[in-house]
Design a protein around this motif. Structure first.
Motif, PDB file in Angstrom:
ATOM      1  N   HIS A  23     -41.122   8.930  37.678  1.00 46.89           N
ATOM      2  CA  HIS A  23     -42.009   8.185  36.774  1.00 46.89           C
ATOM      3  C   HIS A  23     -41.204   7.438  35.704  1.00 46.89           C
ATOM      4  O   HIS A  23     -41.451   6.254  35.452  1.00 46.89           O
ATOM      5  CB  HIS A  23     -43.019   9.127  36.112  1.00 46.89           C
ATOM      6  N   ILE A  24     -40.262   8.123  35.100  1.00 46.67           N
ATOM      7  CA  ILE A  24     -39.481   7.476  34.035  1.00 46.67           C
ATOM      8  C   ILE A  24     -38.662   6.323  34.610  1.00 46.67           C
ATOM      9  O   ILE A  24     -38.555   5.268  33.987  1.00 46.67           O
ATOM     10  CB  ILE A  24     -38.621   8.509  33.283  1.00 46.67           C
ATOM     11  N   HIS A  25     -38.127   6.495  35.798  1.00 47.58           N
ATOM     12  CA  HIS A  25     -37.411   5.378  36.421  1.00 47.58           C
ATOM     13  C   HIS A  25     -38.348   4.198  36.669  1.00 47.58           C
ATOM     14  O   HIS A  25     -38.023   3.059  36.361  1.00 47.58           O
ATOM     15  CB  HIS A  25     -36.770   5.806  37.749  1.00 47.58           C
ATOM     16  N   GLN A 147     -37.782   6.799  22.575  1.00 53.49           N
ATOM     17  CA  GLN A 147     -38.796   6.047  23.300  1.00 53.49           C
ATOM     18  C   GLN A 147     -39.701   7.063  23.983  1.00 53.49           C
ATOM     19  O   GLN A 147     -39.248   7.838  24.829  1.00 53.49           O
ATOM     20  CB  GLN A 147     -38.147   5.120  24.327  1.00 53.49           C
ATOM     21  N   PHE A 148     -40.966   7.051  23.614  1.00 49.50           N
ATOM     22  CA  PHE A 148     -41.907   8.022  24.142  1.00 49.50           C
ATOM     23  C   PHE A 148     -42.585   7.443  25.385  1.00 49.50           C
ATOM     24  O   PHE A 148     -43.211   6.393  25.332  1.00 49.50           O
ATOM     25  CB  PHE A 148     -42.914   8.434  23.067  1.00 49.50           C
ATOM     26  N   ILE A 149     -42.414   8.135  26.509  1.00 47.40           N
ATOM     27  CA  ILE A 149     -42.906   7.679  27.808  1.00 47.40           C
ATOM     28  C   ILE A 149     -44.208   8.399  28.124  1.00 47.40           C
ATOM     29  O   ILE A 149     -44.291   9.626  28.034  1.00 47.40           O
ATOM     30  CB  ILE A 149     -41.872   7.983  28.921  1.00 47.40           C
ATOM     31  N   ASP A 150     -45.210   7.642  28.518  1.00 46.14           N
ATOM     32  CA  ASP A 150     -46.513   8.221  28.862  1.00 46.14           C
ATOM     33  C   ASP A 150     -46.466   8.711  30.310  1.00 46.14           C
ATOM     34  O   ASP A 150     -47.099   8.154  31.198  1.00 46.14           O
ATOM     35  CB  ASP A 150     -47.607   7.177  28.670  1.00 46.14           C
ATOM     36  N   ALA A 151     -45.689   9.753  30.537  1.00 51.54           N
ATOM     37  CA  ALA A 151     -45.510  10.326  31.880  1.00 51.54           C
ATOM     38  C   ALA A 151     -46.562  11.401  32.128  1.00 51.54           C
ATOM     39  O   ALA A 151     -47.148  11.937  31.186  1.00 51.54           O
ATOM     40  CB  ALA A 151     -44.111  10.919  32.002  1.00 51.54           C
TER      41      ALA A 151
END
Length: 190
Positions: A23-25, A147-151
């Motif tokens: 997901h982050i990728h 950086q906050f990722i909406d995973a």
């Protein structure tokens, strides 16, 4: 190339790890995500860890079908316990052409100020943070290096899997198939 470093014991790697890394990728500017298998996290008990090379092998099995994911044993040759700042220094020396950043769960933010040279980490590296139930960004919410990722929120843990194996429960759905097949024929966590 911009590379996210996903540090962990991966004891064992499970589908939650893969979902987060993929997901982050897919939803960030990272070209690759490297699973950095840690021989000894200073915040964890080493006696609960399977052999370093077995855990690395399981990570390699899990990511075979993901060309943007890699496994790294960089910490195997470093002094233990493993400190992130030391690993980052070695990686930067070994791969000066790459830009590295960290990937971590939001639950790690609460103790981030206790990390060795955390100020130096934040001076030189970005940190991609994925959500965890019961955790918030706290004092770091407006820090420019985070950086906050909406995973997706993954509530699967390696500890739960190890305990379930000891209780002779079926953990196959929580593990990548190739990891399950390898572990099913071994005595790693029994």
């Amino acid at each position: 190339m911009k590379i996210g470093l996903y540090f962990g014991s991966f004891n064992p790697i499970h589908i939650g790890h893969l979902v987060i890394a993929n997901h982050i990728h897919q939803y960030s500017d990272l070209d690759q995500v490297w699973f950095v298998v840690s021989p000894h996290n200073p915040f964890k008990e080493k006696s609960t860890l399977a052999n370093d090379y077995d855990r690395l092998h399981l990570v390699n099995l899990a990511i075979e079908d993901y060309p943007h994911l890699r496994a790294s044993n960089i910490e195997f040759s470093l002094s233990q316990p493993s400190y992130t700042i030391d690993t980052l220094t070695v990686l930067k020396e070994k791969y000066p052409e790459h830009e590295f950043c960290l990937i971590m769960g939001m639950d790690n933010l609460k103790g981030f100020h206790k990390w060795k040279n955390h100020e130096q980490i934040l001076k030189n590296y970005s940190v991609y943070v994925y959500p965890r139930i019961g955790s918030d960004s706290g004092e770091w919410s407006n820090h420019p290096k985070f950086q906050f990722i909406d995973a997706p929120i993954m509530e699967i843990s390696s500890t739960f899997i190890r305990n379930a194996i000891k209780e002779k429960k079926n953990v196959h759905p929580m593990l990548p198939d190739k990891v399950w097949e390898y572990m099913d024929g071994s005595s790693m966590y029994k």
